[in-house]
Scaffold this motif. Structure first.
Motif, mmCIF file in Angstrom:
data_model
loop_
_atom_site.group_PDB
_atom_site.id
_atom_site.type_symbol
_atom_site.label_atom_id
_atom_site.label_comp_id
_atom_site.label_asym_id
_atom_site.label_seq_id
_atom_site.Cartn_x
_atom_site.Cartn_y
_atom_site.Cartn_z
ATOM 1 N N VAL A 117 0.834 -1.198 0.000
ATOM 2 C CA VAL A 117 0.000 0.000 0.000
ATOM 3 C C VAL A 117 0.873 1.254 0.000
ATOM 4 O O VAL A 117 0.656 2.191 -0.776
ATOM 5 N N LEU A 171 -3.917 -4.251 -2.219
ATOM 6 C CA LEU A 171 -4.628 -4.130 -0.951
ATOM 7 C C LEU A 171 -5.016 -5.510 -0.437
ATOM 8 O O LEU A 171 -5.399 -6.387 -1.215
ATOM 9 N N GLU A 175 -7.857 -4.022 3.949
ATOM 10 C CA GLU A 175 -7.532 -2.698 3.429
ATOM 11 C C GLU A 175 -8.510 -2.285 2.339
ATOM 12 O O GLU A 175 -8.930 -1.123 2.275
ATOM 13 N N ARG A 176 -8.901 -3.239 1.483
ATOM 14 C CA ARG A 176 -9.874 -2.941 0.427
ATOM 15 C C ARG A 176 -11.219 -2.557 1.022
ATOM 16 O O ARG A 176 -11.839 -1.575 0.618
ATOM 17 N N SER A 178 -11.834 -1.355 3.950
ATOM 18 C CA SER A 178 -11.719 -0.057 4.615
ATOM 19 C C SER A 178 -11.773 1.076 3.597
ATOM 20 O O SER A 178 -12.417 2.108 3.831
ATOM 21 N N GLU A 179 -11.111 0.889 2.460
ATOM 22 C CA GLU A 179 -11.122 1.914 1.418
ATOM 23 C C GLU A 179 -12.518 2.085 0.831
ATOM 24 O O GLU A 179 -12.972 3.210 0.588
ATOM 25 N N HIS A 182 -14.615 3.994 3.281
ATOM 26 C CA HIS A 182 -14.234 5.409 3.262
ATOM 27 C C HIS A 182 -14.855 6.122 2.065
ATOM 28 O O HIS A 182 -15.407 7.228 2.195
ATOM 29 N N LEU A 183 -14.794 5.494 0.884
ATOM 30 C CA LEU A 183 -15.353 6.103 -0.319
ATOM 31 C C LEU A 183 -16.874 6.196 -0.237
ATOM 32 O O LEU A 183 -17.470 7.194 -0.676
ATOM 33 N N ARG A 186 -17.741 9.058 1.942
ATOM 34 C CA ARG A 186 -17.465 10.325 1.259
ATOM 35 C C ARG A 186 -18.550 10.648 0.241
ATOM 36 O O ARG A 186 -19.011 11.795 0.137
#
Length: 206
Positions: A117, A171, A175-176, A178-179, A182-183, A186
């Motif tokens: 990452v 990722l 991690e994927r 979590s991303e 987050h998106l 947003r």
């Protein structure tokens, strides 16, 4: 580059190749006897290693063949014991024992740990002690998951932060997820801002 790492890795043949290809001068200072060897892990290295969920480990057989194996576990399975020592629980795999057999013959090991990452990688050289001491094995075993019957303790001889060039960004599942979360948050926030301004928007699913 670590001076200690250069003094081990830059053999006469390596230096010949550096001279032939024009990089020898770049590394001359690393081999100067006036430069102190930096062979102790610092906070940056300790945090990096303790966060890894796997690394590649190379050993050498009696016949001189290198053997590379991937060692994996939950983040934190690779433990920093002190500034010169790391270790991990040696979980049972397919019972080939190639790495173990190689290390009984030659205790030297090379490790490379990668953070895909952040595009960082750390190389380590060291000498291994295989132990079945229950206190040490308990220290290296995690609280959850499988229990190992033996531990691998590595005395660090040198380390080096490798160039980040050509490291692909990848990722893990966590991690994927979590991303994506987050998106999604947003997008929802932006949609709410537009709705508050009276702007109609289609719902977007990431």
């Amino acid at each position: 580059m670590s001076n200690a790492f250069a003094r081990i890795a830059f053999t006469a043949r390596v230096r010949e190749e550096q001279a032939r290809l024009g990089s020898a001068g770049t590394y001359d200072r690393r081999l100067s006897p006036d430069v102190e060897c930096d062979d102790e892990l610092g906070p940056r290295e300790a945090v990096f290693l303790s966060e890894r969920d796997g690394f590649f480990q190379a050993t050498v057989s009696e016949a001189g063949w290198p053997y590379v194996q991937f060692r994996g576990g939950a983040p934190g399975f690779l433990k920093v014991i002190d500034q010169r020592t790391i270790g991990y629980a040696d979980y049972r795999g397919n019972r080939q024992y190639i790495s173990a057999g190689n290390l009984r013959h030659d205790d030297r090991v090379s490790i490379i740990a990668v953070d895909h990452v952040r595009r960082q990688r750390l190389k380590l050289l060291g000498q291994v002690r295989i132990t079945e001491d229950p206190e040490i094995v308990d220290l290296l075993n995690g609280f959850d998951g499988p229990k190992a019957d033996r531990g691998i303790v590595i005395r660090i001889a040198a380390f080096d932060w490798n160039c980040p060039r050509h490291i692909p960004v990848r990722l893990t599942d966590a991690e994927r997820d979590s991303e994506i979360a987050h998106l999604t948050a947003r997008i929802s926030s932006l949609e709410q801002e537009l709705a508050n301004k009276g702007v109609a928007t289609p719902h977007v699913t990431p």
